[in-house]
Design a protein around this motif. Structure first.
Motif, PDB file in Angstrom:
ATOM      1  N   VAL A  17       0.843  -1.200   0.000  1.00 31.70           N
ATOM      2  CA  VAL A  17       0.000   0.000   0.000  1.00 31.70           C
ATOM      3  C   VAL A  17       0.877   1.248   0.000  1.00 31.70           C
ATOM      4  CG1 VAL A  17      -1.598   1.365   1.408  1.00 31.70           C
ATOM      5  CG2 VAL A  17      -2.022  -1.070   1.072  1.00 31.70           C
ATOM      6  N   GLU A  18       1.863   1.294   0.875  1.00 34.04           N
ATOM      7  CA  GLU A  18       2.729   2.469   0.971  1.00 34.04           C
ATOM      8  C   GLU A  18       3.478   2.714  -0.337  1.00 34.04           C
ATOM      9  OE1 GLU A  18       6.801   3.857   3.181  1.00 34.04           O
ATOM     10  OE2 GLU A  18       5.456   2.543   4.300  1.00 34.04           O
ATOM     11  N   LYS A  19       4.016   1.667  -0.941  1.00 34.36           N
ATOM     12  CA  LYS A  19       4.771   1.828  -2.196  1.00 34.36           C
ATOM     13  C   LYS A  19       3.862   2.351  -3.312  1.00 34.36           C
ATOM     14  CE  LYS A  19       8.575  -0.265  -0.780  1.00 34.36           C
ATOM     15  NZ  LYS A  19       9.378  -0.826  -0.174  1.00 34.36           N
ATOM     16  N   PHE A  20       2.657   1.788  -3.442  1.00 30.73           N
ATOM     17  CA  PHE A  20       1.750   2.269  -4.481  1.00 30.73           C
ATOM     18  C   PHE A  20       1.293   3.695  -4.201  1.00 30.73           C
ATOM     19  CE2 PHE A  20       0.929  -2.166  -6.044  1.00 30.73           C
ATOM     20  CZ  PHE A  20       1.291  -1.919  -7.359  1.00 30.73           C
ATOM     21  N   GLN A  21       1.056   4.037  -2.932  1.00 31.14           N
ATOM     22  CA  GLN A  21       0.665   5.405  -2.601  1.00 31.14           C
ATOM     23  C   GLN A  21       1.749   6.388  -3.049  1.00 31.14           C
ATOM     24  OE1 GLN A  21      -0.069   5.097   1.635  1.00 31.14           O
ATOM     25  NE2 GLN A  21      -2.290   4.954   1.326  1.00 31.14           N
ATOM     26  N   MET A  22       3.005   6.042  -2.815  1.00 29.19           N
ATOM     27  CA  MET A  22       4.101   6.924  -3.220  1.00 29.19           C
ATOM     28  C   MET A  22       4.198   7.018  -4.741  1.00 29.19           C
ATOM     29  SD  MET A  22       5.203   8.254  -0.526  1.00 29.19           S
ATOM     30  CE  MET A  22       6.663   9.081  -1.091  1.00 29.19           C
ATOM     31  N   LEU A  23       4.044   5.897  -5.438  1.00 26.04           N
ATOM     32  CA  LEU A  23       4.106   5.915  -6.900  1.00 26.04           C
ATOM     33  C   LEU A  23       2.986   6.765  -7.490  1.00 26.04           C
ATOM     34  CD1 LEU A  23       4.936   2.158  -7.606  1.00 26.04           C
ATOM     35  CD2 LEU A  23       6.471   4.116  -7.917  1.00 26.04           C
ATOM     36  N   ILE A  24       1.815   6.694  -6.879  1.00 27.12           N
ATOM     37  CA  ILE A  24       0.677   7.485  -7.360  1.00 27.12           C
ATOM     38  C   ILE A  24       0.865   8.959  -7.000  1.00 27.12           C
ATOM     39  CG2 ILE A  24      -1.804   7.867  -7.093  1.00 27.12           C
ATOM     40  CD1 ILE A  24      -2.027   4.745  -6.718  1.00 27.12           C
ATOM     41  N   ALA A  25       1.265   9.227  -5.754  1.00 27.95           N
ATOM     42  CA  ALA A  25       1.436  10.614  -5.309  1.00 27.95           C
ATOM     43  C   ALA A  25       2.525  11.329  -6.096  1.00 27.95           C
ATOM     44  CB  ALA A  25       1.751  10.654  -3.820  1.00 27.95           C
ATOM     45  N   GLY A  77      -6.974  10.233 -10.112  1.00 25.70           N
ATOM     46  CA  GLY A  77      -6.181  11.446 -10.296  1.00 25.70           C
ATOM     47  C   GLY A  77      -5.368  11.726  -9.047  1.00 25.70           C
ATOM     48  N   GLY A  78      -4.077  11.981  -9.194  1.00 25.31           N
ATOM     49  CA  GLY A  78      -3.184  12.021  -8.052  1.00 25.31           C
ATOM     50  C   GLY A  78      -2.907  13.365  -7.423  1.00 25.31           C
ATOM     51  N   GLU A  79      -3.367  14.494  -8.006  1.00 26.42           N
ATOM     52  CA  GLU A  79      -2.993  15.802  -7.467  1.00 26.42           C
ATOM     53  C   GLU A  79      -3.457  15.993  -6.031  1.00 26.42           C
ATOM     54  OE1 GLU A  79      -4.172  18.981  -9.996  1.00 26.42           O
ATOM     55  OE2 GLU A  79      -3.128  18.156 -11.722  1.00 26.42           O
ATOM     56  N   HIS A  80      -4.725  15.739  -5.762  1.00 20.56           N
ATOM     57  CA  HIS A  80      -5.224  15.941  -4.395  1.00 20.56           C
ATOM     58  C   HIS A  80      -4.639  14.899  -3.446  1.00 20.56           C
ATOM     59  CE1 HIS A  80      -8.049  12.770  -5.600  1.00 20.56           C
ATOM     60  NE2 HIS A  80      -8.287  12.596  -4.322  1.00 20.56           N
ATOM     61  N   LEU A  81      -4.304  13.711  -3.972  1.00 21.69           N
ATOM     62  CA  LEU A  81      -3.708  12.679  -3.135  1.00 21.69           C
ATOM     63  C   LEU A  81      -2.282  13.057  -2.748  1.00 21.69           C
ATOM     64  CD1 LEU A  81      -5.007   9.526  -5.033  1.00 21.69           C
ATOM     65  CD2 LEU A  81      -5.878  10.479  -2.900  1.00 21.69           C
ATOM     66  N   ALA A  82      -1.542  13.647  -3.687  1.00 17.87           N
ATOM     67  CA  ALA A  82      -0.186  14.099  -3.386  1.00 17.87           C
ATOM     68  C   ALA A  82      -0.229  15.177  -2.311  1.00 17.87           C
ATOM     69  CB  ALA A  82       0.494  14.613  -4.651  1.00 17.87           C
ATOM     70  N   LYS A  83      -1.149  16.105  -2.440  1.00 17.95           N
ATOM     71  CA  LYS A  83      -1.296  17.176  -1.441  1.00 17.95           C
ATOM     72  C   LYS A  83      -1.675  16.595  -0.082  1.00 17.95           C
ATOM     73  CE  LYS A  83      -1.965  21.504  -0.073  1.00 17.95           C
ATOM     74  NZ  LYS A  83      -1.053  21.792   1.002  1.00 17.95           N
ATOM     75  N   GLN A  84      -2.583  15.634  -0.094  1.00 17.66           N
ATOM     76  CA  GLN A  84      -3.021  14.978   1.145  1.00 17.66           C
ATOM     77  C   GLN A  84      -1.835  14.270   1.814  1.00 17.66           C
ATOM     78  OE1 GLN A  84      -5.946  11.952   0.330  1.00 17.66           O
ATOM     79  NE2 GLN A  84      -6.631  11.862   2.438  1.00 17.66           N
ATOM     80  N   LYS A  85      -1.023  13.581   1.027  1.00 16.64           N
ATOM     81  CA  LYS A  85       0.148  12.869   1.540  1.00 16.64           C
ATOM     82  C   LYS A  85       1.170  13.859   2.094  1.00 16.64           C
ATOM     83  CE  LYS A  85       2.194   8.681   1.406  1.00 16.64           C
ATOM     84  NZ  LYS A  85       1.756   7.626   2.265  1.00 16.64           N
ATOM     85  N   GLN A  86       1.388  14.985   1.381  1.00 15.49           N
ATOM     86  CA  GLN A  86       2.313  16.005   1.854  1.00 15.49           C
ATOM     87  C   GLN A  86       1.838  16.616   3.162  1.00 15.49           C
ATOM     88  OE1 GLN A  86       2.635  18.774  -1.379  1.00 15.49           O
ATOM     89  NE2 GLN A  86       3.973  17.441  -2.581  1.00 15.49           N
ATOM     90  N   ASP A  87       0.548  16.909   3.257  1.00 17.50           N
ATOM     91  CA  ASP A  87      -0.002  17.490   4.485  1.00 17.50           C
ATOM     92  C   ASP A  87       0.182  16.535   5.670  1.00 17.50           C
ATOM     93  OD1 ASP A  87      -0.758  19.752   3.108  1.00 17.50           O
ATOM     94  OD2 ASP A  87      -2.878  19.182   2.940  1.00 17.50           O
TER      95      ASP A  87
END
Length: 123
Positions: A17-25, A77-87
């Motif tokens: 899960v963590e690896k895919f989250q990073m690849l998507i973000a 779509g990864g834009e909001h997910l990247a922001k969520q992960k950064q936050d």
């Protein structure tokens, strides 16, 4: 694409899960691109397909992927997910800074560590 660390104490599905989250973000897996099938991913990693299915279910519940009946899973779509992960990261970082302050770690030492990590990342 995904490498499992068998020395890591976390369950394999959490690592996936963590690896895919990073690849998507990071945008490495582009929005609306198809995820590897559960069977293929299980074969590639030499693990039980149920482990992959569990990871995909968590990714779907978290909004990282979506299923298409009869076709598989696709990247959201990864834009909001990247922001969520950064936050989330920045919140954890602020908590860590608070602990560093309580332990007496100087701002200079923190700056040096940050520079070292970023310098090593550029190599």
């Amino acid at each position: 694409m995904i490498i499992i660390d068998y020395k890591d104490r976390r369950p394999i599905y959490e690592q996936i899960v963590e690896k895919f989250q990073m690849l998507i973000a990071k945008g490495i897996l582009e929005p609306d691109s198809q995820m590897p099938s559960v069977r293929k991913q299980a074969t590639d990693l030499a693990i039980n397909p149920n482990t992959i299915q569990k990871a995909y279910t968590i990714l779907e519940q978290s909004g990282y992927i979506y299923p298409v009946k009869g076709r598989g899973n696709f990247v959201t779509g990864g834009e909001h997910l990247a922001k969520q992960k950064q936050d989330a990261f920045l919140k954890d970082f602020e908590d860590s800074l608070g602990q560093a302050w309580e332990l007496g770690v100087s701002a200079k030492e923190l700056h040096e560590r940050i520079r070292k990590v970023y310098k090593e990342g550029e190599v």
